[in-house]
Write an enzyme that holds these catalytic residues in place. Sequence first.
Site, PDB file in Angstrom:
ATOM      1  N   GLY A   1       0.788  -1.225   0.000  1.00 36.70           N
ATOM      2  CA  GLY A   1       0.000   0.000   0.000  1.00 36.70           C
ATOM      3  C   GLY A   1       0.819   1.274   0.000  1.00 36.70           C
ATOM      4  N   HIS A   2       2.144   1.166  -0.028  1.00 40.48           N
ATOM      5  CA  HIS A   2       3.001   2.363   0.078  1.00 40.48           C
ATOM      6  C   HIS A   2       4.097   2.324  -0.967  1.00 40.48           C
ATOM      7  CE1 HIS A   2       5.568   5.418   2.089  1.00 40.48           C
ATOM      8  NE2 HIS A   2       4.432   5.818   2.606  1.00 40.48           N
ATOM      9  N   PHE A   3       3.930   2.647  -2.101  1.00 39.50           N
ATOM     10  CA  PHE A   3       2.744   3.051  -2.846  1.00 39.50           C
ATOM     11  C   PHE A   3       2.620   2.121  -4.038  1.00 39.50           C
ATOM     12  CE2 PHE A   3       4.551   6.949  -0.968  1.00 39.50           C
ATOM     13  CZ  PHE A   3       3.495   7.364  -0.197  1.00 39.50           C
TER      14      PHE A   3
END
Length: 148
Positions: free
Chosen positions: A49-51
């Site tokens: 999720g990053h990124f």
Amino acid sequence: MSVLDAAEIMDLIPNRYPILFMDKVDELNPGESIVCTKNVTINEEFFQGHFPGNPVMPGVLIIESLAQAASILILKTEKYQGKTAYLGAIDSAKFRKVVRPGDVLKLHVTMEKQRDNMGKVKCEAKVEDKVACSAELTFIVPDPKKKI
């Protein structure tokens, strides 16, 4: 050759996967300094999720990596052996370079001050000898018989 491997690191600090952010200790001068290695891989959970499409290690996790290295340095000091070191404060944190999958993060920590059950360390996380992050961390090593 490492001074401490992953199993020996886990004997010292309570962190475990997925929150253990170091693979080995390269150099250790108890009470003075430590250098550790974290091999940053695309398999790290935080990269999901990053990124997406542009994976970057979160700065807060670089600080956590430095705090774990500091914990080992602290807990290898005779008066703190067998205890747990806690992060008490973060000062002067600066982020200068992104850390990506495939990078080898070198964690450099030097003891600055130490008194009673607390102290301060100076830290740098480097990739290819370039500073990615620097900070001063304050640690607390409470009496294990007392609740904090």
